[in-house]
Write an enzyme that holds these catalytic residues in place. Sequence first.
Site, PDB file in Angstrom:
ATOM      1  CG  ASP A   1     107.843  43.277  79.322  1.00 12.74           C
ATOM      2  OD1 ASP A   1     108.707  43.597  80.158  1.00 12.74           O
ATOM      3  OD2 ASP A   1     106.872  42.540  79.599  1.00 12.74           O
TER       4      ASP A   1
ATOM      5  CG  ASP B   1     104.886  42.543  84.499  1.00 16.03           C
ATOM      6  OD1 ASP B   1     103.888  42.686  83.762  1.00 16.03           O
ATOM      7  OD2 ASP B   1     106.007  42.244  84.061  1.00 16.03           O
TER       8      ASP B   1
ATOM      9  CG  HIS C   1     107.676  46.765  86.014  1.00 21.21           C
ATOM     10  ND1 HIS C   1     106.456  46.646  85.373  1.00 21.21           N
ATOM     11  CD2 HIS C   1     108.388  45.666  85.667  1.00 21.21           C
ATOM     12  CE1 HIS C   1     106.442  45.514  84.688  1.00 21.21           C
ATOM     13  NE2 HIS C   1     107.604  44.906  84.833  1.00 21.21           N
TER      14      HIS C   1
HETATM   15 ZN   LIG Z   1     106.213  42.435  81.710  1.00 19.26          ZN
END
Ligand SMILES: [Zn+2]
Length: 303
Positions: free
Chosen positions: A65, A206, A61
């Site tokens: 980060d 995530d 995504h």
């Molecule tokens: Zn992340």
Amino acid sequence: MRELVVLGTASQVPTCYRNHNGYLLRWDGEGVLFDPGEGTQRQMVLAGVAAGAVNRLCLTHFHGDHCLGVPGVIQRASLDRVSHPITAHFPVSGQQYFDRLRHASVFYDAADVRAEPVQTDGPVAAGAFGVLEARALDHSIDVFGYRLVEPDGRRFVPELLSRFGISGPQVGELERAGRITVADRVIELAEVTEVRRGQRFAFVMDTRLCDAVYELADGADMLVIEATFLQQDEDLAQRYGHLTARQAAGVAAACGVRTLVLTHFSQRYLDAVDRYRQEAAEAFSGDIVVAEDLMRIPVPARR
Ligand SMILES: [Zn+2]
């Protein structure tokens, strides 16, 4: 050679000891760079990995980060005149972010980057390495997890070959033709071989727990999975769309994972490496690696 080169392990912000995410999977001739966060180019230098080692880019995504390292890696590949194509996979809804990262600054653009955005669950690429698949996860924005599945093959069993008196060039002939006649008897390939299970690698970032996490992790020889939080902060994990170390380990246990690699740690637990391990070990009895930057983790040998 099949190994994971860990380039970074921090979620959200880097710390003194952890770079943003970044993971290079070396899988025979394939070099898959997952989620290069900020600073990945430098981490590759420290890890002794050349830009030319990357021929595929997989982004789960577009939170920083997981992607701020894309410009550096692509521009370095260009500077180094990497001649092979670099195929990039990412959620199609983030196309505009990919385009910006791809053209983030002025450089002599010689890299052959081929965007193949992920539209939906299913296979995204296939090759000598096997099949690369994606599954949508459950976070605050579109996230796709990935897994690499090598098809099952067959391997010869030496005792069975000698029992049927097959040796030397006959073995190659049997492999090519699928059967061979020895002393008036037809011997099928299946009679002297056994199934060689294909290896599997899974990459889950995530997400809250959801079916797709289990589908990706199913039977993985190596599962790289986010463990942003410890179980004491399960409510935060749920609220922000993340996993705890115990949840990640529970997935590994349920899915028959062999090597569990925990990563993507919140900066709130500065010295919690032991606690991550302890918590995971309560739910999972296989190999647990609490990832550190610049670790090299071998994909476990075939069973
Ligand atoms: Zn992340």
